[in-house]
Design a protein around this motif. Structure first.
Motif, PDB file in Angstrom:
ATOM      1  N   LYS A  27       0.844  10.626  -2.659  1.00 16.89           N
ATOM      2  CA  LYS A  27       0.144   9.541  -3.055  1.00 16.89           C
ATOM      3  C   LYS A  27      -0.327   9.911  -1.549  1.00 16.89           C
ATOM      4  O   LYS A  27      -0.364  10.203  -0.569  1.00 16.89           O
ATOM      5  CB  LYS A  27       1.147   9.207  -2.621  1.00 16.89           C
ATOM      6  CG  LYS A  27       1.551   7.308  -3.552  1.00 16.89           C
ATOM      7  CD  LYS A  27       2.693   6.447  -2.921  1.00 16.89           C
ATOM      8  CE  LYS A  27       2.018   5.153  -4.214  1.00 16.89           C
ATOM      9  NZ  LYS A  27       2.838   4.184  -3.721  1.00 16.89           N
ATOM     10  N   LYS A  28      -1.633   9.359  -2.034  1.00 12.83           N
ATOM     11  CA  LYS A  28      -2.678   8.802  -1.029  1.00 12.83           C
ATOM     12  C   LYS A  28      -2.227   7.301  -0.067  1.00 12.83           C
ATOM     13  O   LYS A  28      -2.520   6.777  -1.017  1.00 12.83           O
ATOM     14  CB  LYS A  28      -4.275   9.699  -0.865  1.00 12.83           C
ATOM     15  CG  LYS A  28      -4.329  10.768  -1.559  1.00 12.83           C
ATOM     16  CD  LYS A  28      -4.631  11.269  -0.713  1.00 12.83           C
ATOM     17  CE  LYS A  28      -5.272  12.630  -1.427  1.00 12.83           C
ATOM     18  NZ  LYS A  28      -5.375  14.022  -0.457  1.00 12.83           N
ATOM     19  N   PHE A  29      -3.122   7.820   0.913  1.00  5.87           N
ATOM     20  CA  PHE A  29      -2.795   6.360   1.595  1.00  5.87           C
ATOM     21  C   PHE A  29      -4.066   6.013   2.368  1.00  5.87           C
ATOM     22  O   PHE A  29      -4.673   6.644   3.144  1.00  5.87           O
ATOM     23  CB  PHE A  29      -1.705   5.999   2.550  1.00  5.87           C
ATOM     24  CG  PHE A  29      -0.240   5.734   2.051  1.00  5.87           C
ATOM     25  CD1 PHE A  29       0.472   4.600   1.052  1.00  5.87           C
ATOM     26  CD2 PHE A  29       0.513   7.008   1.718  1.00  5.87           C
ATOM     27  CE1 PHE A  29       1.556   4.658   0.327  1.00  5.87           C
ATOM     28  CE2 PHE A  29       1.373   7.406   0.876  1.00  5.87           C
ATOM     29  CZ  PHE A  29       2.150   5.792   0.466  1.00  5.87           C
ATOM     30  N   SER A  30      -4.371   4.478   2.217  1.00  8.49           N
ATOM     31  CA  SER A  30      -5.970   4.485   2.822  1.00  8.49           C
ATOM     32  C   SER A  30      -5.209   3.866   4.369  1.00  8.49           C
ATOM     33  O   SER A  30      -6.366   4.036   5.016  1.00  8.49           O
ATOM     34  CB  SER A  30      -6.556   3.655   1.907  1.00  8.49           C
ATOM     35  OG  SER A  30      -6.823   2.621   1.587  1.00  8.49           O
ATOM     36  N   LYS A  31      -4.785   3.177   4.410  1.00  8.57           N
ATOM     37  CA  LYS A  31      -4.103   2.540   5.339  1.00  8.57           C
ATOM     38  C   LYS A  31      -2.752   3.165   5.578  1.00  8.57           C
ATOM     39  O   LYS A  31      -2.144   3.541   4.735  1.00  8.57           O
ATOM     40  CB  LYS A  31      -4.252   1.021   5.507  1.00  8.57           C
ATOM     41  CG  LYS A  31      -3.584   0.027   4.293  1.00  8.57           C
ATOM     42  CD  LYS A  31      -3.914  -1.181   4.097  1.00  8.57           C
ATOM     43  CE  LYS A  31      -2.865  -2.035   3.923  1.00  8.57           C
ATOM     44  NZ  LYS A  31      -3.004  -3.427   3.554  1.00  8.57           N
ATOM     45  N   THR A 111       2.992  11.118   5.360  1.00 11.56           N
ATOM     46  CA  THR A 111       1.661  11.219   4.706  1.00 11.56           C
ATOM     47  C   THR A 111       0.732  10.591   5.312  1.00 11.56           C
ATOM     48  O   THR A 111      -0.222  10.244   4.818  1.00 11.56           O
ATOM     49  CB  THR A 111       1.780   8.881   4.265  1.00 11.56           C
ATOM     50  OG1 THR A 111       2.122   8.691   5.372  1.00 11.56           O
ATOM     51  CG2 THR A 111       3.157   8.421   3.314  1.00 11.56           C
ATOM     52  N   TRP A 114      -0.948   8.921  11.713  1.00  9.97           N
ATOM     53  CA  TRP A 114      -2.283   7.988  12.310  1.00  9.97           C
ATOM     54  C   TRP A 114      -1.826   7.239  13.963  1.00  9.97           C
ATOM     55  O   TRP A 114      -0.790   7.311  14.557  1.00  9.97           O
ATOM     56  CB  TRP A 114      -1.426   6.948  11.246  1.00  9.97           C
ATOM     57  CG  TRP A 114      -0.996   6.594   9.494  1.00  9.97           C
ATOM     58  CD1 TRP A 114       0.340   7.198   9.435  1.00  9.97           C
ATOM     59  CD2 TRP A 114      -1.439   6.354   8.828  1.00  9.97           C
ATOM     60  NE1 TRP A 114      -0.117   7.592   8.342  1.00  9.97           N
ATOM     61  CE2 TRP A 114      -1.483   6.896   7.779  1.00  9.97           C
ATOM     62  CE3 TRP A 114      -3.113   6.216   8.513  1.00  9.97           C
ATOM     63  CZ2 TRP A 114      -1.535   7.187   6.522  1.00  9.97           C
ATOM     64  CZ3 TRP A 114      -3.116   6.253   7.671  1.00  9.97           C
ATOM     65  CH2 TRP A 114      -2.856   5.897   6.451  1.00  9.97           C
TER      66      TRP A 114
END
Length: 125
Positions: A27-31, A111, A114
């Motif tokens: 799954k790609k997370f933009s935040k 993921t 960050w």
């Protein structure tokens, strides 16, 4: 010849379906899929609290002030690499000299990595 053609079609279909299964699981997370904030533990010691906003979040590493500060070893051993479910939190005690304020936090998860800029406390000593 028919055997070879059937075998080739089988291999091709296995390759296509396995690629789509891998793509769905990644799954790609933009935040960031978590919240992070500085916090105090029960004894008034400063640390970082991470709360998961997704199921299956794994915190792999926390780098403070470009590596000039650490996470306390007992917190790292017991909390790093643990899968967190939605809403679940972990507290990581900071092992940092009193001369440093933690301004930059880099959190490495399953993921992605960050970065956070933490604000300096208003009543700094």
């Amino acid at each position: 010849m028919k055997k070879y053609l059937t075998f080739f079609i089988f291999l091709l279909s296995v390759g296509i379906f396995s690629d789509s299964a891998i793509a769905k699981s990644k799954k790609k997370f933009s935040k960031p899929p978590f919240e992070v904030y500085s916090d105090l533990n029960y004894f008034g010691m400063m640390g970082i609290r991470i709360t998961s906003l997704t199921d299956g979040l794994i915190v792999k590493d926390i780098i403070l002030n470009n590596g000039r500060c650490d996470i306390a070893s007992d917190a790292a051993e017991s909390h790093l690499g643990v899968s967190l479910e939605y809403g679940e939190s972990r507290f990581f005690l900071m092992n940092c000299s009193h001369q440093f304020h933690v301004l930059k936090t880099q959190i490495v998860t399953n993921t992605g990595t960050w970065n956070y800029q933490l604000r300096r406390p208003a009543a700094a000593w």
